[in-house]
Scaffold this active site. Structure first.
Site, mmCIF file in Angstrom:
data_model
loop_
_atom_site.group_PDB
_atom_site.id
_atom_site.type_symbol
_atom_site.label_atom_id
_atom_site.label_comp_id
_atom_site.label_asym_id
_atom_site.label_seq_id
_atom_site.Cartn_x
_atom_site.Cartn_y
_atom_site.Cartn_z
ATOM 1 C CD GLU A 123 -2.490 0.919 2.912
ATOM 2 O OE1 GLU A 123 -2.032 0.110 3.760
ATOM 3 O OE2 GLU A 123 -3.503 1.599 3.104
ATOM 4 C CE LYS A 146 -7.125 0.525 3.785
ATOM 5 N NZ LYS A 146 -5.891 0.945 4.478
ATOM 6 C CB CYS A 173 -3.882 -2.296 4.369
ATOM 7 S SG CYS A 173 -2.888 -2.620 5.856
HETATM 8 C C1 ACM Z 1 -3.881 -0.248 7.149
HETATM 9 O O1 ACM Z 1 -4.986 -0.368 6.622
HETATM 10 N N1 ACM Z 1 -2.915 0.443 6.569
HETATM 11 C C2 ACM Z 1 -3.586 -0.900 8.440
#
Ligand code: ACM
Length: 264
Positions: free
Chosen positions: A38, A109, A142
């Site tokens: 990420e 995301k 993530c």
């Molecule tokens: C995250 O979502 N960077 C822990």
């Protein structure tokens, strides 16, 4: 098919340096599909929205996606990577899938973690699956790992493999849940995490490494160390993920009873 992760130690704001470092790490091995962390090019801990705005890039025109496509073309592989996306002023914590011919897929995301909530807009695109060679590939970023519905949606869309760019900071958590996501959906997962520490806001964030490739039965096929940069690959047969049987009489997707589940 060979798949692998790149586990670098990005420096905040040093986009060119971080891209060059990833290019060096990619040269250590050969893969058909690489997964990068990420926000691997910018770093993670933006102190202000203005800082994020200055580093976020349009996709696919921005320098990071362009460089990834150039790397994919030179190496003849595909790459899934996290990127700070600026879409006409809306800022997303996104992931791109690129190949030798350009952008293949984009994901934003859906589940924002911690201070990301005051910086990024939540993802507004549906989960999607794209074809890479023999494999059908979906993406999560993530913290999406903690939502079984996200990985299950990708499995129901036909994903053989979930590419998971990450900046994990809670020791062992995402590594554990992604093993569960793999085995409950009978898919491969590739988590690319970063290492190092950022403490730009007065709060130190330590990134936990331990990038991993997991098989559809939950076995960890490959795992990086906690504290060292690494790029490694493993051979997989993605079609193994199309057999959803746990026993002769149990298929983990066909056995679902959605009429008993609540989603809201
Ligand atoms: C995250 O979502 N960077 C822990």
């Amino acid at each position: 098919m060979r798949v692998g992760y790149v586990q670098p130690a990005p420096e905040f704001g040093e986009v060119k340096r971080n891209l060059d470092r990833v290019a060096d790490l990619l040269a250590c091995d050969r893969a058909d599909l690489w997964v990068l962390p990420e926000l691997f090019a910018t770093g993670y801990q933006f102190a202000t929205a203005q800082e994020l705005k200055e580093l976020a890039e349009p996709v696919p025109e921005g320098p990071t996606t362009s460089r990834l496509v150039a790397l994919a073309r030179e190496g003849g592989f595909h790459l899934a990577a996290g990127i700070a996306e600026n879409a006409d002023g809306r800022l997303y914590n996104s992931a791109v899938l690129v190949g030798p011919h350009g952008l293949v897929a984009r994901y934003r995301k859906v589940h924002l973690f911690y201070e990301e909530k005051r910086l990024f807009a939540p993802g507004d695109l549906p989960f999607l699956v794209a074809t890479v060679g023999e494999a059908r590939v979906g993406m999560l970023v993530c913290y999406d790992h903690l939502f079984p519905e996200a990985a299950r949606t990708l499995a129901l869309l036909g994903a053989d493999l979930i590419a998971h760019p990450a900046n994990l900071v809670m020791p062992g958590l995402g590594q554990l849940t992604m093993r569960v996501r793999a085995l409950e959906n009978r898919v491969f997962t590739v988590t690319a995490n970063r290492i190092g520490t950022e403490s730009r806001t007065g709060e130190a964030l330590c990134f936990t490494g331990l990038s991993q490739v997991v098989a559809p039965n939950g076995d960890v096929l490959l795992q990086a160390p906690q504290d060292r940069e690494e790029a490694r690959t493993v051979e997989i047969d993605p079609t193994r993920a199309r057999d959803k049987h746990l026993t002769r009489l149990n298929d983990v997707l066909a056995d679902r009873r959605p009429e008993f589940y609540r989603l809201g």
